[in-house]
Design a protein around this motif. Structure first.
Motif, mmCIF file in Angstrom:
data_model
loop_
_atom_site.group_PDB
_atom_site.id
_atom_site.type_symbol
_atom_site.label_atom_id
_atom_site.label_comp_id
_atom_site.label_asym_id
_atom_site.label_seq_id
_atom_site.Cartn_x
_atom_site.Cartn_y
_atom_site.Cartn_z
ATOM 1 N N ASN A 22 0.807 -1.217 0.000
ATOM 2 C CA ASN A 22 0.000 0.000 0.000
ATOM 3 C C ASN A 22 0.845 1.274 0.000
ATOM 4 O O ASN A 22 0.375 2.336 0.391
ATOM 5 N N VAL A 23 2.089 1.184 -0.456
ATOM 6 C CA VAL A 23 3.011 2.296 -0.291
ATOM 7 C C VAL A 23 2.534 3.551 -1.018
ATOM 8 O O VAL A 23 2.604 4.662 -0.470
ATOM 9 N N ASP A 24 2.013 3.438 -2.230
ATOM 10 C CA ASP A 24 1.555 4.631 -2.946
ATOM 11 C C ASP A 24 0.321 5.242 -2.298
ATOM 12 O O ASP A 24 0.200 6.479 -2.213
ATOM 13 N N ALA A 25 -0.601 4.406 -1.847
ATOM 14 C CA ALA A 25 -1.808 4.918 -1.196
ATOM 15 C C ALA A 25 -1.456 5.666 0.079
ATOM 16 O O ALA A 25 -1.997 6.747 0.355
ATOM 17 N N VAL A 26 -0.536 5.108 0.857
ATOM 18 C CA VAL A 26 -0.113 5.784 2.085
ATOM 19 C C VAL A 26 0.578 7.098 1.752
ATOM 20 O O VAL A 26 0.294 8.143 2.377
ATOM 21 N N ALA A 27 1.470 7.097 0.780
ATOM 22 C CA ALA A 27 2.165 8.332 0.411
ATOM 23 C C ALA A 27 1.174 9.409 -0.014
ATOM 24 O O ALA A 27 1.303 10.585 0.376
ATOM 25 N N ASP A 28 0.187 9.049 -0.815
ATOM 26 C CA ASP A 28 -0.818 10.022 -1.260
ATOM 27 C C ASP A 28 -1.531 10.671 -0.081
ATOM 28 O O ASP A 28 -1.729 11.890 -0.035
ATOM 29 N N ARG A 29 -1.932 9.852 0.883
ATOM 30 C CA ARG A 29 -2.707 10.387 2.003
ATOM 31 C C ARG A 29 -1.840 11.202 2.958
ATOM 32 O O ARG A 29 -2.296 12.180 3.548
ATOM 33 N N LEU A 30 -0.580 10.803 3.152
ATOM 34 C CA LEU A 30 0.309 11.587 4.019
ATOM 35 C C LEU A 30 0.530 12.976 3.438
ATOM 36 O O LEU A 30 0.505 13.981 4.155
ATOM 37 N N VAL A 31 0.745 13.034 2.138
ATOM 38 C CA VAL A 31 0.940 14.329 1.486
ATOM 39 C C VAL A 31 -0.342 15.153 1.560
ATOM 40 O O VAL A 31 -0.317 16.355 1.858
ATOM 41 N N ALA A 32 -1.489 14.519 1.311
ATOM 42 C CA ALA A 32 -2.766 15.231 1.365
ATOM 43 C C ALA A 32 -3.053 15.779 2.755
ATOM 44 O O ALA A 32 -3.692 16.826 2.901
ATOM 45 N N ALA A 33 -2.551 15.091 3.774
ATOM 46 C CA ALA A 33 -2.772 15.537 5.155
ATOM 47 C C ALA A 33 -1.856 16.687 5.553
ATOM 48 O O ALA A 33 -2.035 17.279 6.620
ATOM 49 N N GLY A 34 -0.888 17.011 4.710
ATOM 50 C CA GLY A 34 0.007 18.122 5.012
ATOM 51 C C GLY A 34 1.197 17.754 5.862
ATOM 52 O O GLY A 34 1.924 18.645 6.334
ATOM 53 N N TRP A 35 1.441 16.468 6.064
ATOM 54 C CA TRP A 35 2.601 16.034 6.827
ATOM 55 C C TRP A 35 3.831 15.934 5.921
ATOM 56 O O TRP A 35 3.721 15.867 4.698
ATOM 57 N N GLY A 36 5.001 15.929 6.544
ATOM 58 C CA GLY A 36 6.232 15.810 5.787
ATOM 59 C C GLY A 36 7.041 17.092 5.745
ATOM 60 O O GLY A 36 7.975 17.216 4.957
ATOM 61 N N THR A 37 6.711 18.041 6.612
ATOM 62 C CA THR A 37 7.489 19.273 6.756
ATOM 63 C C THR A 37 8.329 19.161 8.030
ATOM 64 O O THR A 37 8.037 18.342 8.906
ATOM 65 N N PRO A 38 9.366 19.995 8.174
ATOM 66 C CA PRO A 38 10.134 19.971 9.424
ATOM 67 C C PRO A 38 9.283 20.252 10.656
ATOM 68 O O PRO A 38 9.590 19.775 11.749
ATOM 69 N N GLU A 39 8.184 20.995 10.463
ATOM 70 C CA GLU A 39 7.299 21.309 11.598
ATOM 71 C C GLU A 39 6.322 20.176 11.893
ATOM 72 O O GLU A 39 5.907 20.008 13.049
ATOM 73 N N GLN A 40 5.937 19.407 10.881
ATOM 74 C CA GLN A 40 5.020 18.278 11.024
ATOM 75 C C GLN A 40 5.634 17.068 10.307
ATOM 76 O O GLN A 40 5.142 16.613 9.269
ATOM 77 N N PRO A 41 6.721 16.538 10.872
ATOM 78 C CA PRO A 41 7.468 15.491 10.156
ATOM 79 C C PRO A 41 6.751 14.154 10.137
ATOM 80 O O PRO A 41 5.912 13.857 10.991
ATOM 81 N N ILE A 42 7.096 13.377 9.120
ATOM 82 C CA ILE A 42 6.669 11.986 9.035
ATOM 83 C C ILE A 42 7.790 11.126 9.619
ATOM 84 O O ILE A 42 8.918 11.152 9.119
#
Length: 260
Positions: A129-149
């Motif tokens: 499910n790697v692509d599905a998870v990546a899509d949703r993490l990005v859509a949620a706004g995570w992955g920044t230094p302030e809200q890291p994954i």
């Protein structure tokens, strides 16, 4: 880990990668979300089960209170791969078993990590499910230094110990997710995350690598080659299992809920 050293937190990066429960403790406290990856058992089992509509409760391994916990939640209790029962820590067994609305799924690695996290959204990822998870993490706004994954490769345990054995399949799973996040525009992976991404090469035969790895050979030798075959089906489903009210449920449409 009683005290988490500051140097271990990979601060300043939007995607961070570590190993095992100690790694989850180091990265999880200030993460936007924590992603558990346990490719050859727990998170692949979770993807199969949640894809069929089952809510999966992570639980501590070899804990005598698991039966009472399952009864309290009106859930079936999964056993170890080598034990007798319709539900076990085996993706193939879960696929064959009768449908159950709720399942308690203990494991020594991925499940124990998920059950140990408090106050941070937890997602179960695997190669399926790697692509599905990546899509949703990005859509949620995570992955920044302030809200890291925070991506935690569960690893295995050396026989007879609780020492983490870094496992190729989980490193490749972590690398696949980091690579997918970078492809979607996230630009601040830590050195650990960048190295994991570089280890995953979508053009290589990931299925063969994992099948021939130490963990793959162990499962095949013990009669569980079907579990390996299911685990290496890259992007075979679109589930995004999120820990919600204590259980992983598919939140492909939206991300919400925390670990408790």
């Amino acid at each position: 880990m009683a005290v988490v050293p500051e140097w271990s937190r990979q601060r300043g990066f939007g995607i961070r990668v570590e190993w095992g429960r100690a790694g989850a403790a180091a990265l999880g406290g200030d993460a936007g979300c924590l992603v558990v990856i346990d490719v050859l058992s727990f998170t692949t089992s979770v993807s199969v089960a949640t894809g069929a509509g089952t809510a999966v409760f992570p639980y501590r391994w070899r804990d005598g209170s698991a039966r009472a916990f399952a009864d309290e939640h009106g859930a079936a209790l999964a056993v170890g791969r080598r034990e007798s029962g319709p539900w076990s820590l085996s993706p193939a067994a879960i696929r064959r078993a009768p449908f159950t609305e709720r399942l308690v799924l203990p494991s020594p690695n991925g499940s124990a990590i998920a059950a140990s996290v408090s106050g941070t959204p937890v997602v179960a990822a695997c190669l399926r499910n790697v692509d599905a998870v990546a899509d949703r993490l990005v859509a949620a706004g995570w992955g920044t230094p302030e809200q890291p994954i925070a991506i935690v490769a569960a690893g295995e345990q050396w026989p007879g110990t609780e020492t983490v054995r870094p496992a190729l399949e989980d490193w490749l799973g972590a690398g696949a997710l980091v690579a997918a996040l970078i492809d979607r525009g996230l630009a601040t992976p830590s050195p650990e995350a960048r190295t994991a991404a570089s280890a995953f090469d979508a053009k290589s035969d990931v299925a063969a690598l994992i099948t021939e790895s130490a963990s793959g050979r162990e499962l095949a030798a013990n009669g569980f080659a079907d579990d390996v075959a299911i685990a290496v089906e890259v992007n075979a489903d679109s589930t995004v299992p999120v820990l919600t009210d204590g259980a992983f449920v598919d939140r492909a449409g939206q991300l919400g809920g925390v670990t408790r």
